[in-house]
Design an enzyme around this catalytic site. Structure first.
Site, PDB file in Angstrom:
ATOM      1  N   ASP A  49     -59.466 -64.873   3.585  1.00 35.96           N
ATOM      2  CA  ASP A  49     -59.298 -63.442   3.314  1.00 35.96           C
ATOM      3  C   ASP A  49     -59.536 -63.186   1.832  1.00 35.96           C
ATOM      4  O   ASP A  49     -59.112 -63.971   0.981  1.00 35.96           O
ATOM      5  CB  ASP A  49     -57.883 -62.981   3.654  1.00 35.96           C
ATOM      6  CG  ASP A  49     -57.631 -62.839   5.134  1.00 35.96           C
ATOM      7  OD1 ASP A  49     -58.515 -63.174   5.936  1.00 35.96           O
ATOM      8  OD2 ASP A  49     -56.538 -62.383   5.496  1.00 35.96           O
ATOM      9  N   HIS A  63     -75.491 -57.936   0.746  1.00 36.54           N
ATOM     10  CA  HIS A  63     -75.262 -59.381   0.734  1.00 36.54           C
ATOM     11  C   HIS A  63     -75.295 -59.961   2.142  1.00 36.54           C
ATOM     12  O   HIS A  63     -74.880 -59.314   3.097  1.00 36.54           O
ATOM     13  CB  HIS A  63     -73.885 -59.696   0.130  1.00 36.54           C
ATOM     14  CG  HIS A  63     -73.710 -59.177  -1.251  1.00 36.54           C
ATOM     15  ND1 HIS A  63     -72.488 -58.784  -1.736  1.00 36.54           N
ATOM     16  CD2 HIS A  63     -74.593 -58.976  -2.261  1.00 36.54           C
ATOM     17  CE1 HIS A  63     -72.626 -58.371  -2.990  1.00 36.54           C
ATOM     18  NE2 HIS A  63     -73.898 -58.475  -3.326  1.00 36.54           N
ATOM     19  N   LYS A  72     -67.877 -61.475   9.584  1.00 33.34           N
ATOM     20  CA  LYS A  72     -66.744 -60.994   8.807  1.00 33.34           C
ATOM     21  C   LYS A  72     -66.136 -59.749   9.421  1.00 33.34           C
ATOM     22  O   LYS A  72     -66.796 -59.002  10.148  1.00 33.34           O
ATOM     23  CB  LYS A  72     -67.117 -60.751   7.357  1.00 33.34           C
ATOM     24  CG  LYS A  72     -68.246 -59.766   7.113  1.00 33.34           C
ATOM     25  CD  LYS A  72     -68.510 -59.604   5.621  1.00 33.34           C
ATOM     26  CE  LYS A  72     -69.903 -59.994   5.254  1.00 33.34           C
ATOM     27  NZ  LYS A  72     -70.227 -59.781   3.863  1.00 33.34           N
ATOM     28  N   TYR A 132     -61.797 -58.336   3.222  1.00 32.32           N
ATOM     29  CA  TYR A 132     -62.769 -59.109   3.988  1.00 32.32           C
ATOM     30  C   TYR A 132     -62.050 -60.285   4.624  1.00 32.32           C
ATOM     31  O   TYR A 132     -61.250 -60.943   3.965  1.00 32.32           O
ATOM     32  CB  TYR A 132     -63.847 -59.722   3.090  1.00 32.32           C
ATOM     33  CG  TYR A 132     -64.485 -58.806   2.104  1.00 32.32           C
ATOM     34  CD1 TYR A 132     -65.730 -58.248   2.367  1.00 32.32           C
ATOM     35  CD2 TYR A 132     -63.875 -58.519   0.892  1.00 32.32           C
ATOM     36  CE1 TYR A 132     -66.337 -57.423   1.446  1.00 32.32           C
ATOM     37  CE2 TYR A 132     -64.476 -57.694  -0.033  1.00 32.32           C
ATOM     38  CZ  TYR A 132     -65.706 -57.154   0.249  1.00 32.32           C
ATOM     39  OH  TYR A 132     -66.311 -56.340  -0.667  1.00 32.32           O
ATOM     40  N   ASP A 143     -75.740 -67.692  -0.888  1.00 36.38           N
ATOM     41  CA  ASP A 143     -75.763 -66.245  -1.109  1.00 36.38           C
ATOM     42  C   ASP A 143     -77.189 -65.711  -1.135  1.00 36.38           C
ATOM     43  O   ASP A 143     -78.068 -66.275  -1.794  1.00 36.38           O
ATOM     44  CB  ASP A 143     -75.094 -65.889  -2.441  1.00 36.38           C
ATOM     45  CG  ASP A 143     -73.590 -66.047  -2.404  1.00 36.38           C
ATOM     46  OD1 ASP A 143     -73.026 -66.214  -1.304  1.00 36.38           O
ATOM     47  OD2 ASP A 143     -72.975 -65.992  -3.487  1.00 36.38           O
ATOM     48  N   ASP A 168     -76.689 -57.874  -8.144  1.00 33.00           N
ATOM     49  CA  ASP A 168     -77.125 -56.801  -7.249  1.00 33.00           C
ATOM     50  C   ASP A 168     -78.228 -55.967  -7.893  1.00 33.00           C
ATOM     51  O   ASP A 168     -79.178 -55.555  -7.226  1.00 33.00           O
ATOM     52  CB  ASP A 168     -75.942 -55.911  -6.861  1.00 33.00           C
ATOM     53  CG  ASP A 168     -74.960 -56.610  -5.942  1.00 33.00           C
ATOM     54  OD1 ASP A 168     -75.269 -57.708  -5.436  1.00 33.00           O
ATOM     55  OD2 ASP A 168     -73.865 -56.054  -5.725  1.00 33.00           O
TER      56      ASP A 168
END
Length: 183
Positions: A49, A63, A72, A132, A143, A168
């Site tokens: 979490d 992502h 998720k 999350y 990633d 990002d």
């Protein structure tokens, strides 16, 4: 708790709790293993979490994880966010579909995002906390980041972007992000 399948993204679900409100505020169950199991998901796979706090206009995403991907559960626990899911599973009937949601601390709705889908969101309130729950340990080497403003995805972000990470900001478009990395 009510469960609704997301029509645009095969295998995605919204879990809508029933908050109990009174003069003190509210109480609400945000996760129920039996309800998760009722749609064919194993509640025990969620092992980690995390929470993020974002300021109004901040954008996080898009992502996803390479390899086995990452399923998720996402919930806005305080404030409001504009949440986006892009199905990038080439074998999915909803491949390249995009779905948008407004998640808020008032409703505590949780969104289940299947592995292989990209995810991102923008904070709509002065402060937005997003929780999350993921199904495997995070590995930064897996990633993948996709440009939030990729014209092939054409996400209608509701606010001007005020803040985003350098990762990002420098993300490639979808086609380049999904190319195999050279070794």
């Amino acid at each position: 708790m009510k469960v609704t399948e997301v029509p645009a993204i095969k295998g995605a679900y919204l879990f809508e709790p029933t908050p109990y409100a009174d003069e003190r505020g509210f109480f609400c169950r945000t996760f129920d293993a039996d309800v998760v199991r009722s749609v064919g998901l194993d509640p025990h796979v969620f092992i980690q979490d995390s929470v993020s706090r974002s300021v109004r206009g901040a954008l996080r995403g898009l992502h996803l994880r390479s390899g086995a991907g990452e399923a998720k559960l996402v919930r806005c626990s305080h404030g409001r966010i504009f949440d986006v899911v892009v199905d990038l599973r080439t074998d999915s009937p909803s491949y390249r579909n995009v779905a948008y949601f407004e998640l808020s601390g008032d409703t505590q709705v949780t969104l289940y995002i299947p592995a292989g889908c990209a995810h991102g969101f923008q904070a709509l309130t002065e402060t937005a906390d997003t929780s999350y729950r993921i199904d495997r340990p995070h590995d930064p080497a897996e990633d993948v980041t996709i440009a939030f403003d990729d014209p092939d995805i054409a996400i209608p972000w509701p606010l001007p972007v005020t803040f985003m990470s350098q990762r990002d900001r420098e993300a490639p478009n979808l086609g380049n992000a999904l190319k195999p990395k050279e070794k």
